[in-house]
Every structure is written in C-alpha cells, then in structure tokens.
Design a protein around this motif. Sequence first.
Motif, PDB file in Angstrom:
ATOM      1  N   ASN A 119       9.047 -15.253 -21.615  1.00 26.52           N
ATOM      2  CA  ASN A 119       8.841 -14.641 -22.932  1.00 26.52           C
ATOM      3  C   ASN A 119      10.022 -13.768 -23.343  1.00 26.52           C
ATOM      4  O   ASN A 119      10.780 -13.306 -22.520  1.00 26.52           O
TER       5      ASN A 119
ATOM      6  N   ASP B 158      14.905  -5.347 -12.873  1.00 29.88           N
ATOM      7  CA  ASP B 158      13.653  -6.099 -12.961  1.00 29.88           C
ATOM      8  C   ASP B 158      13.161  -6.475 -11.568  1.00 29.88           C
ATOM      9  O   ASP B 158      13.399  -7.574 -11.079  1.00 29.88           O
TER      10      ASP B 158
ATOM     11  N   ASN C 212       1.936 -15.413 -13.407  1.00 24.36           N
ATOM     12  CA  ASN C 212       2.101 -14.375 -14.438  1.00 24.36           C
ATOM     13  C   ASN C 212       3.558 -13.936 -14.545  1.00 24.36           C
ATOM     14  O   ASN C 212       4.071 -13.687 -15.645  1.00 24.36           O
ATOM     15  N   PHE C 213       4.227 -13.821 -13.391  1.00 24.56           N
ATOM     16  CA  PHE C 213       5.636 -13.445 -13.371  1.00 24.56           C
ATOM     17  C   PHE C 213       6.483 -14.501 -14.077  1.00 24.56           C
ATOM     18  O   PHE C 213       7.367 -14.183 -14.876  1.00 24.56           O
TER      19      PHE C 213
ATOM     20  N   LYS D 170       5.493 -16.597 -16.368  1.00 26.22           N
ATOM     21  CA  LYS D 170       5.187 -16.516 -17.797  1.00 26.22           C
ATOM     22  C   LYS D 170       5.914 -15.343 -18.449  1.00 26.22           C
ATOM     23  O   LYS D 170       6.483 -15.470 -19.543  1.00 26.22           O
ATOM     24  N   LYS D 171       5.950 -14.202 -17.767  1.00 28.28           N
ATOM     25  CA  LYS D 171       6.613 -13.019 -18.311  1.00 28.28           C
ATOM     26  C   LYS D 171       8.106 -13.251 -18.470  1.00 28.28           C
ATOM     27  O   LYS D 171       8.705 -12.863 -19.495  1.00 28.28           O
ATOM     28  N   GLN D 172       8.730 -13.901 -17.491  1.00 31.83           N
ATOM     29  CA  GLN D 172      10.172 -14.122 -17.566  1.00 31.83           C
ATOM     30  C   GLN D 172      10.532 -15.120 -18.665  1.00 31.83           C
ATOM     31  O   GLN D 172      11.638 -15.090 -19.188  1.00 31.83           O
TER      32      GLN D 172
END
Length: 270
Positions: free
Chosen positions: A270, A240, A263-264, A266-268
Amino acid sequence: MAKTKLVLIGFLLSSYFVLAQKGYQLIEDLHYYSMSTQATDAYLKERCKLDVYFPKDTTNVPTIVWFHGGGLEFGSKHIPEGLLKKGVIVVAVNYRLHPKVKNPVYIEDAAAAVAWVVKNIKRYNGDASKVFVSGHSAGGYLASMIALDKHYLAKYQVDADSLAGIIPFSGHTITHFTIRKERGIEGTQPIVDAFAPLYHVRKNAPPFLLITGNRELELLGRYEENAYFYRMMKIVEHPDIELMELDGYAHDMVYPAIPLLLNFVKKQRN
C-alpha cells in the motif's frame, strides 16, 4: 482399479508436474542453478530445486519465498497451508544440508534461489519489485543473511535492498548453531561474526518483520536475539522494522504467524 492406476500415474509424472487448484497452479522441482553448475555437483542437482505456486489469472502478484526450517541439517520444501489461495505467489525452496555441505553453502543456495525468483517470477504472474523472503527457524536465518549481507545476492546482480521485505519466523540473529557446531563450538556459546545477521545491521536494509514464539517457551535465547537485533536496527535508524512475540507458542509457531506475514505483505504493497 483403472481409476486408481490413473491417479498413481498422475503422481509419477515428470518433475515439472503442474497442479491446478481453484485458479492456482503448482509447478514443482524447478532448478535454480544453471545447467552448467548442476553438472558440477550431483548433490546440488538433486537438492537445489524450488516449487512455484501461483494464481493463473492475476498479474503483478507479490511473491513470498519460503525457506523451510530444520537446523540446516534436515527438512524439505513445502508451502505452508496458511499461504494457500491467499492472493500471493509462494516459492518453496530446497537447499543443501549439513553434513553433506558446510557453511556458507546454505546461504549461497538461498541467495541463488532468491536471485532466480527476482529474475524469473514475471513468467508466473509475479512482480520482481514485490519479492518478500521468509522462512522458519533455519529458513528465517537464511532470509535474514541474504538480505543483510549484500554480497550473496550481488553475485547475481541483484541488490538485496530491492527486496520488498524480510519476515524471519523464529530465526537466529547470531551465528547459526549448526555453523558453530561445524567449528566445535557448543550451542550455548553465542557468536556474532560475519555469519550472524546481527553483524550486518544497517539502515538501508529492506523492511523487516521479526516474529518469535513466547520468550519463555522458545529455543534458548531466540526471542532475546531478535529483540537485540531489533534494538540495534532502531539505533542505526532503520525506518521499517517490527518485532512480534506470540504468547502461548513455542518455537513451532508457523501457523499463528502466517496472518502476520500476510498483513505485512499487504501493508508494504500500500
């Protein structure tokens, strides 16, 4: 006149000044070294402090630890404007600077601050499993070093691999130029040794987002350093890692990179 005096008095309150900001609080100048350690070094006591900016009414919030830039020689803790009121905790850190100290003190301070966050962030509605480490330039270098060379955090019984993510903004991946200067090495002479994130490339490191300015506008070689680090991490099968180059922006690319950081995070989550 009386109103002005009250405002001034408010700004002159103790170092534990608390600021309410639409559901957020800012607690300033918390020491991240123990009192016994502070007693051994006046500069450490003066400099090694952090600010915690957190939502008052939300729990288990992700935290972004932010290290300022300045070439390990200047700069001061601050919370980037783009991170205000974004649903995250922000911890802004001061660390000791050259020439009053030399390597590896900068990295040791960064590790002590992150360890403090992991162990204490629950008090400020955070979640120790959601600690992200970021920073610009020298700050990005420090973020990478403590995440990749595990012994710095291990001193505090914190596993670097437990960090939720590392987001260096235009950070060195070779040995920092100020550390090279301490050895009498020119800034145009690249070195990769134990004080280079590149030296510690490994598969099991936390997730990484590398962000730089445009390769033609950046400080010499900064994009290419990050591109090589990215490639080597892919070769060791790190699962990753991303690399983003911001066209039109030079080394001072913090503001446009903040949404990528969020955004990073938030992605981690989820």
